[in-house]
Scaffold this motif. Sequence first.
Motif: not given
Length: 616
Positions: A354-359, A115-118, A40-43
């Motif tokens: 989008k999900e991980y801007p600095d990835f 699952k909850p995001r870590i 849950v909570g994915m952009k």
Amino acid sequence: MQKRTLPLIIICVIFLGLFVNAQQNNATILKHIEPPFWWVGMKNSKLQLLIHGDKINDFKIEINYPGIKIESIHQVENPNYLFVNLEVSKNTKPGTVSILFAKGNKSMKYEYSLKPRIKRENVGQGIDGSDVIYLITPDRFANGDPSNDSTDDTIEKVNRNDENGRHGGDIKGILDHFDYIKDYGVTTLWLNPFQENDQPAYSYHGYGISDFYKTDSRFGTNEDFKALVDKSHQNGMKVIMDQVFNHCGSGHWWMNDLPSKDWLNQWEEFTYSNFSTIIASDPYASKKDFDLLTKGWFDTNLPDLNLENKFLEAYMIQNSIWWVEYADLDGIRMDTYPYPNQGAMSNWMQALTKEYPDFYMVAETWASRASYLSYWNNEKTNRNGYTSYVNSVSDYPLYYAMIEAFGKDGDIYKLYETLAEDFIYGNASNNKVFNGNHDQGRTLGLLGGNVDKFKLSMVFTLTTRGIPQLYYGDEILMKKDKPDGQLREDFPGGWKGDTRNAFVASGRTDQENEMFNYLQKILNWRKKAESIHKGKLKHYQPDNNVYVYFRSTETQNTMIIINNSNKDIAAFDLNRYQESLMGYSNGIDIISGKNYTTLDTIKLIKNTALILDLKK
């Protein structure tokens, strides 16, 4: 990854059913639901489920869970597949989602986990010029768990006597020797693919994936890989995962029951790729040549995935995100980047960003010239309207220049002129630079076994612009050439019963220790060398095969002198470099520790390098 040649083999795969609540002749209907779970909570609130089971499209699907909405259900030509598009609202709570399958008076229920995001501890950290990547071929590094060398759920068994066979290296072996890696001085691990490769032969390299969601049982488990990432983070290190979108292995479970004919790029008869990546950016390329590049197969046992199929495109993008979220990855290296559909790869880059801007995402872009490579590392839209969004590329032009410059009778001018083409890139400082990897003969061997020249290539790799990457074993002077099974040789001491243990100084020869210590000193100095991490590069045209360049910030200045000639120079005149030396009166060579109290002239030994930490 390179083309590999194997005979065509038809592989039968036994499907193992998932545990479900099924009420139809006591038979398990569902075989696969992927992704196996989500967060849950994915952009991106969209989630596509691939559902595979016997005539599954005869069933109606219902979900009654707060925040979950079925947007659409798609049937394809194979009645054993459904693609279900879900909307997962931002307020959805983690929990178990019951998916009800109904057909007449028959029904079954599948419990799907949200699952909850870590909290990602390393958000914003990224991978940049302050890092040094250490590439490991897991099967050849160390065998930490001999009990999984051969497993019941995979075909190929261990055979260390076969250079192309599986040797038993695994994730536990990497964990067992983690201190060696850390003490060496690298900051980031990159493993060749560790996902399941259930092929009958030549499966050790990892590029014929048969289950995109499962670690190969001969390497360990998903939890073992996550433990490696966790340990890396606990020690201030990072992990890059090697992923493959261009092809799968012929042993993949879906090969016996494809969702649709266009799931793969198929031909009337087997057709190889032409392997000419220049075609991807060639404005004059014929459709026939372009199709051969992007739709031809890498090998008979590597079916070519058709990312023009939107269900497959979404599947692969979600799989990539799944691993980042599950394992808390710091980066991805994407294999054979120019080969798949360009639009799909561009969509993948945007989805990850989008999900991980600095990835960090580095593309394997096997191109011999900067003009070819810049098509992928270009901050602007290319003239044909294509934008790649790639933030790092594998700098093969600089690699080839190194091999030429430091080879027999080589001229270091080759490095100078190659770097002079950096204007063509969007951001050359993000290029991954390397002097060896799993697809090239060992650099020491390519340089004729000349250790001095090999050291020069290492100094250049670790001090020029970009993000350096080293290959396991080069630090102990491995030098074998192709075939691949030989250059990817076992690390001595990684197996019980090895005659020596090169993971410790007492198990290395004097020459190996000299090389290891040489690199260790540079690597550990480099960790705090902001001039190398962030500094501007200024270089001077080489003179008599001596190359001088500077890496500098407002507070640090490092001068690198590479004497690639076979002559000592008793008094090398530094007056030519005064615009970069202005304000500095002395310097310390970080390799030898020698303090140079004046910067007028300097003695250069043939085939050696100086890394001078300049002082005012």
